[in-house]
Design an enzyme around this catalytic site. Structure first.
Site, PDB file in Angstrom:
ATOM      1  N   GLU A  77       0.812  -1.222   0.000  1.00 40.78           N
ATOM      2  CA  GLU A  77       0.000   0.000   0.000  1.00 40.78           C
ATOM      3  C   GLU A  77       0.843   1.268   0.000  1.00 40.78           C
ATOM      4  O   GLU A  77       0.483   2.267  -0.629  1.00 40.78           O
ATOM      5  CB  GLU A  77      -0.960   0.008   1.196  1.00 40.78           C
ATOM      6  CG  GLU A  77      -2.210  -0.832   1.005  1.00 40.78           C
ATOM      7  CD  GLU A  77      -1.957  -2.325   1.113  1.00 40.78           C
ATOM      8  OE1 GLU A  77      -0.856  -2.728   1.529  1.00 40.78           O
ATOM      9  OE2 GLU A  77      -2.859  -3.104   0.772  1.00 40.78           O
ATOM     10  N   HIS A  96     -12.630  -4.957   7.654  1.00 40.08           N
ATOM     11  CA  HIS A  96     -13.191  -4.836   6.305  1.00 40.08           C
ATOM     12  C   HIS A  96     -14.496  -4.049   6.353  1.00 40.08           C
ATOM     13  O   HIS A  96     -15.370  -4.249   5.520  1.00 40.08           O
ATOM     14  CB  HIS A  96     -13.452  -6.215   5.688  1.00 40.08           C
ATOM     15  CG  HIS A  96     -12.222  -6.982   5.324  1.00 40.08           C
ATOM     16  ND1 HIS A  96     -11.436  -7.613   6.245  1.00 40.08           N
ATOM     17  CD2 HIS A  96     -11.639  -7.226   4.118  1.00 40.08           C
ATOM     18  CE1 HIS A  96     -10.433  -8.225   5.634  1.00 40.08           C
ATOM     19  NE2 HIS A  96     -10.521  -8.004   4.347  1.00 40.08           N
TER      20      HIS A  96
HETATM   21  C1  TPP Z   1      -2.138  -4.787   3.903  1.00 43.00           C
HETATM   22  C2  TPP Z   1      -3.112  -5.633   3.196  1.00 43.00           C
HETATM   23  N1  TPP Z   1      -3.454  -5.357   1.928  1.00 43.00           N
HETATM   24  C3  TPP Z   1      -4.343  -6.117   1.259  1.00 43.00           C
HETATM   25  C4  TPP Z   1      -4.931  -7.186   1.850  1.00 43.00           C
HETATM   26  C5  TPP Z   1      -5.981  -8.020   1.103  1.00 43.00           C
HETATM   27  N2  TPP Z   1      -5.478  -9.369   0.923  1.00 43.00           N
HETATM   28  C6  TPP Z   1      -5.821 -10.374   1.756  1.00 43.00           C
HETATM   29  S1  TPP Z   1      -4.962 -11.782   1.452  1.00 43.00           S
HETATM   30  C7  TPP Z   1      -4.177 -11.069   0.118  1.00 43.00           C
HETATM   31  C8  TPP Z   1      -3.165 -11.857  -0.645  1.00 43.00           C
HETATM   32  C9  TPP Z   1      -2.086 -12.311   0.287  1.00 43.00           C
HETATM   33  O1  TPP Z   1      -1.149 -13.041  -0.424  1.00 43.00           O
HETATM   34  P1  TPP Z   1      -0.071 -13.899   0.337  1.00 43.00           P
HETATM   35  O2  TPP Z   1       0.676 -13.064   1.300  1.00 43.00           O
HETATM   36  O3  TPP Z   1       0.714 -14.616  -0.682  1.00 43.00           O
HETATM   37  O4  TPP Z   1      -0.935 -14.912   1.216  1.00 43.00           O
HETATM   38  P2  TPP Z   1      -1.956 -16.031   0.684  1.00 43.00           P
HETATM   39  O5  TPP Z   1      -3.313 -15.422   0.761  1.00 43.00           O
HETATM   40  O6  TPP Z   1      -1.541 -16.411  -0.662  1.00 43.00           O
HETATM   41  O7  TPP Z   1      -1.792 -17.131   1.677  1.00 43.00           O
HETATM   42  C10 TPP Z   1      -4.581  -9.750  -0.052  1.00 43.00           C
HETATM   43  C11 TPP Z   1      -4.113  -8.848  -1.110  1.00 43.00           C
HETATM   44  C12 TPP Z   1      -4.560  -7.440   3.182  1.00 43.00           C
HETATM   45  N3  TPP Z   1      -5.100  -8.452   3.868  1.00 43.00           N
HETATM   46  N4  TPP Z   1      -3.656  -6.663   3.825  1.00 43.00           N
END
Ligand code: TPP
Ligand code: TPP
Ligand code: MG
Ligand code: MG
Lengths: 324, 344, 324, 344
Positions: free
Chosen positions: A60, A127
């Protein structure tokens, strides 16, 4: 005029402006092929390519910082936060760099940050938040919150053309629920001009974003009791159309500020304080506030309903004030 | 550390694609830079500079060397030790003095102070205090070139050794690496972050070794050698604008004064100051020029020219008025016309 | 009782509590050998060692995040932001994790964040800000702002013992300027209890932090004109001692809220709105606000003086309200 | 990738210092984990789960394997794919179901939802949405052990491949590396961050290669092999508590479902799902156990036992009441007594 959802209106605003002005581009998490978590940018990468609808890392701060830089580089960035809540991770950049750069350096920062906000669907503490009160307290930022499809499109276009950082709050609970007529073509809805969402003579409810609908729903019910409520949709809180407030409150002499942000320190407090300062003598009763209780937004529907302002809460407040 | 390809002054310049005039120009910019900051100290003691006062003593060569490798169309985001960048890009010294003193002639018209200098017409963004917040901004500038298809335009984004521990550094460098953006990251490694030594800030040999976590290259260069800095940065720029992605160029120096004017830097070992004083970037460039044919007289002329110039500039700054109090809270929001002014 | 500066009182509060409770530790940038940018922690690393007075990397997020973790691990962390302004870099952690963890998970987060704040010495846009209004809007955080040496020590001790995240605002302009008697020993000053800094009958000025002194200075001058001003030092704004406000305003029926944070959306708006709601009928005039203008804080002394609230601004406002 | 020292089931367990009961326990925990999430899907479709719904299918082996390597006194900060950690640490499944449905029996009593589970008595912190904000919190826990002189206590802090691009990751890992804190960083590399593939999130071969920028080690392990994960994490823990500093253990898997229930993951190549389905961690552990002497009957008993158990647990959850609406905005601030309750 076409009838479309609030969400479609935002998409159309983005698409129109991207067609008109090739400096406009979108950046954010999953905005490209996936079309964004809420599908607001669906189809745009196909039309405008990978660089004008740019999938970023989960970052972000870099998204907002890069938007600021790209604005300085002559572009018109539109950054998406996947949920408004995550803007906390870019808080520093928005308040430190984007907001103050023009005052300090004289360089305009024309950028938009899109913020899918608000509660009402068990999104839980992370959220569901409104973030408007925080940002409306920051000189240099504009805070805009359309309540209708028509405004959603027009204000998106206005936001992109504005030479300042604009925080564009899109209420998730309006995305697919609210439909309305939306003018064709490329129009823009000026900031700092409130809209009378419902005319009335007895009491003014000042609201914005989803709360405009809560207010008009309450007003319809109150009409049956013979209470004629005027609903003012502020549309933007920074800039604030205090003239519109003055006109309405002078007419009704009683006023409720309804906002979805946390009650204590939310922007409704500012509006109440302004009315105190400038309209004290026209008041026939204290300005009341109906707002989210001072707690995180709980997940359970049973709890969430208590914490977020409901139509019934507004009705109760109006009845009380009406009886004052 | 990367060393210059050639030690012979003339061939060295030729190898770098520079001529002696360039080297003299760098020398002069370094002299002006130091001269400004030395006079700043006096002004501060005279009570003419409100707030605090920061300098970049010891970093003049790195700052000027980096800036010399930039092109007019580039954007730069220098920080608190990089006055040389502003000077090399053409900022008139009187405007720096005016900035120090909070006068309208300063680039921020008294709205911001000290090293918070920016002039977009010179390609300079204008740092904020929060470090290294300008780094992601530089990445955004690079992104704008990329989207617009501007092929020979590069952004330069700075961080200190200490500030590289912050999230802004990580998110910015990572995004630039992933997208191979035309940006060069400059790391001013002056061995201290305020009173904090390098080993409490990072856990690698060089702070720029952070590059390895982003799959990009880093180059460590002696920051007291302006030409070596120029060479490394010019190469990194070349690579960046040709799609090779970003490089971190680390310029190693010692911060030769306290963090700011109130800090006596007693925590820095005395020997270190002595060692690095012997590598003074200005003296080093002077000797290089003498070796490559500049006479002592020419040197004297340059130096006294700079002195006279700065005296005039300071006078001009002192003549610059205080800002009009009635403007204090105006200009918080830009109006649409301002967008149409031709940008840098 | 010893006479000491506001700064010394804070140091003493820290030292006393660290001696009493070995779970207390300090972390931040340059807090160790150097003793902190303002020397508040000078000498503490010598006494308590490198780990209990920990020099961190330049990493506000990690400082606050680690404080939260250490609190969970049974410690009593006191984190220093070098300037309050830099807390923007830890905004996410404070509002997302520290503030909400107890509500969500039931685990108290006993931590203190020290915030050297405020303007008046040409610190410019990034070394002069108040951040109280932002944080007082966040449920789960406490916001405390001592104005005197006695309170500075007692509130520091209270902050460390509090089971919640406490934002401790230390005004830089009070550090060495304000001296006063400070009780010996280990006492604590409870939160949520305002202090009558000056008794008066005609008009109430509600203030906190450095503005308490601005208010009393104004009050002294106004006394010569025969206007008897009561000054209420709120000491903490979250929790807020509204009872004290009610008592004073009921007595004076006129009130000014004086705050150093940006006017629009600052916490003074909340106080004005609460007075509107709960004390409307006792008011003989509108609640006025005197606050920082809606712009970044400029560097130039000439400009800064206009933007920050001055004694003269308070005097003017009192005279106006008095004549109402 | 690191592979297990021995391929013979029995000697492999012995080499790891485990016995068959341990392996069976891991197997059971994985079955419970998947069972919970499969039932969650059904509950969601039945409209019994408000909000959204997230699972960690494919990651059960990694989650359980990491957790098995933790000790009771450790703290863990698992994320959205790590239900197996909660189960392995002893969270009763009915409490997970109750959490899903927003009932008072859930660890957050309906205040938070879905995977946002924490129970400090089990050593689990309780994730927030913002990723990877729990990582610096884990670093702070490790710092608390260090200051208190607790020699055999370790924190485990998670990040996804995607979330490792965020500033929190950088600041947290860097601070832990500089101070050699007793923490193990687990990286759930499931190849996607929502719809974003690895190559748009990082610019190294492995996301855990970010370790190189902090002067610490990373280990890449097949996350479908619970024992391999256990082995790598146990070694990292050993190193960490002995002052060797943090390690990043990357568990490579594929996220076998959409990001959340609303996402059909059509952007993931079908073949990838097929390839990784063949490496299913539960089936893999099952085969390992069969190879090491478990009979099909025993297996059947374990599986049907888990099924019965979950049916009971679900019933218990459904009997858990909705929270009392009057408590909605209470409990925002802790009171002093709560501090004195014996902590984990
Ligand atoms: C700071 C932040 N930005 C956006 C999100 C929305 N979001 C939730 S999970 C996700 C993807 C996360 O990817 P990763 O770290 O690879 O974990 P995975 O879900 O693949 O286990 C996003 C963008 C969030 N939770 N936190
Ligand atoms: C986010 C942030 N935190 C703290 C500070 C205060 N501060 C100013 S300079 C500095 C040290 C910076 O060290 P480094 O990055 O090495 O740069 P140097 O000053 O040595 O050139 C600190 C802590 C700041 N400017 N920004
Ligand atoms: Mg440094
Ligand atoms: Mg992932």
């Amino acid at each position: 005029m076409a009838v479309m959802t609030y969400l479609q209106a935002i998409s159309e605003g983005l698409r129109d402006e991207m067609r008109r002005d090739e400096r406009v581009f979108i950046l954010g998490e999953d905005v490209g092929q996936y079309g964004g978590a809420f599908k607001v940018t669906a189809g745009l990468q196909e039309e405008f390519g990978e660089w004008r609808v740019l999938d970023t890392p989960l970052s972000e701060t870099a998204i907002v910082g890069a938007a600021t830089g790209a604005a300085l580089g002559g572009m018109r960035p539109v950054a998406e936060m996947q949920f408004a809540d995550f803007v906390s991770c870019a808080w520093d950049h928005l308040t430190t760099v984007s907001a103050k750069q023009y005052y300090r350096m004289g360089t305009p920062i024309p950028m938009v940050v899109r913020l899918p906000c608000g509660g009402g669907f068990s999104g839980g503490p992370f959220h569901s938040q409104m973030y408007d009160g925080y940002f409306a307290h920051v000189p240099g930022l504009k805070v805009v919150l359309p309540a209708t499809p028509e405004d959603a499109k027009g204000m998106m276009i206005e936001a992109i053309r504005d030479p300042n950082p604009v925080l564009f709050f899109e209420h998730k609970n309006l995305y697919r629920r609210i439909k309305g007529e939306v003018p064709e073509g490329n129009y823009s809805t000026p900031f700092g001009k409130a809209r009378v969402a419902r005319e009335g003579a007895d009491i003014t409810i000042i609201a914005w974003s989803a709360m405009v609908h809560t207010a008009t729903d309450a007003a319809e019910q109150l009409a049956k009791e013979g209470i004629d409520v005027e609903v003012l949709d502020m549309r933007t809180i920074s800039p604030l159309d205090f003239d519109a407030i003055a006109t309405s409150v002078t007419k009704t002499s009683k006023c409720i500020v309804l906002y979805e942000d946390t009650r204590t320190g939310g922007f409704g407090a500012e509006i109440s304080a302004r009315i105190m300062e400038e309209l004290f003598e026209t008041l026939d009763g204290p300005v009341k506030r109906v707002a989210t209780l001072d707690s995180p937004i709980p997940f359970s529907p049973v709890l969430e309903k208590v914490v977020l302002p409901q139509v019934e809460d507004v009705i109760t407040a109006v009845r009380e004030l009406s009886a004052y | 550390m990367a060393t210059a390809a050639s030690e012979n002054p003339k061939t060295r310049l030729r190898d770098l694609g520079l001529d002696r005039e360039d080297a003299v120009q760098m020398y002069r910019d370094m002299l002006v830079t130091r001269g400004i900051e030395e006079r700043g100290h006096i002004l501060f003691r005279q009570g003419k500079i409100p707030g605090s006062f920061y300098t970049g003593r010891g970093n003049e060569g790195a700052a000027v060397g980096v800036s010399f490798a930039s092109k007019p169309q580039d954007h730069l985001g220098p920080l608190q030790r990089d006055m040389g960048v502003h000077i090399q890009r053409g900022l008139e010294p009187w405007r720096v003095f005016a900035q120090y003193m909070g006068r309208v002639g300063g680039p921020t018209k008294g709205r911001d102070g000290n090293v918070h200098i920016g002039d977009i017409k010179l390609g300079i963004v204008g740092m904020v205090s929060h470090l290294p917040a300008m780094l992601p901004v530089g990445v955004g500038l690079a992104l704008s070139y990329k989207i617009k298809g501007e092929r020979d335009r590069c952004a330069f984004a700075w961080s200190g050794d200490g500030a590289s521990a912050r999230g802004d550094f990580h998110e910015g460098v990572n995004m630039a690496a992933v997208r191979k953006l035309p940006v060069v990251f400059i790391m001013d490694n002056n061995q201290w972050a305020y009173s904090t030594p390098g080993n409490l800030g990072y856990n690698t040999e060089h702070p720029s070794d952070r590059a390895k976590g982003y799959g990009i290259e880093n180059v460590v260069v002696d920051g007291t050698d302006a030409l070596a800095v120029y060479e490394a940065v010019a190469a990194a720029r070349e690579k960046a604008v040709n799609g090779g992605g970003p490089t971190i160029v680390e310029c190693v120096t010692l911060r030769m004064e306290g963090h700011a004017v109130h800090d006596d830097a007693s925590y820095v070992p005395k020997e270190d100051f002595e060692t690095w004083a012997a590598k003074d970037p200005i003296e080093r460039t002077r000797r290089f020029l003498l070796d490559s044919g500049m006479t002592e007289d020419e040197d004297e002329e340059i130096r006294s020219g700079v002195k006279r110039f700065l005296v005039e500039q300071l006078e001009k700054a002192e003549a610059s008025p205080e800002p009009d109090p009635s403007t204090a809270a105006t200009g918080v929001y830009a109006s649409p016309e301002e967008l149409d002014t031709p940008h840098h």
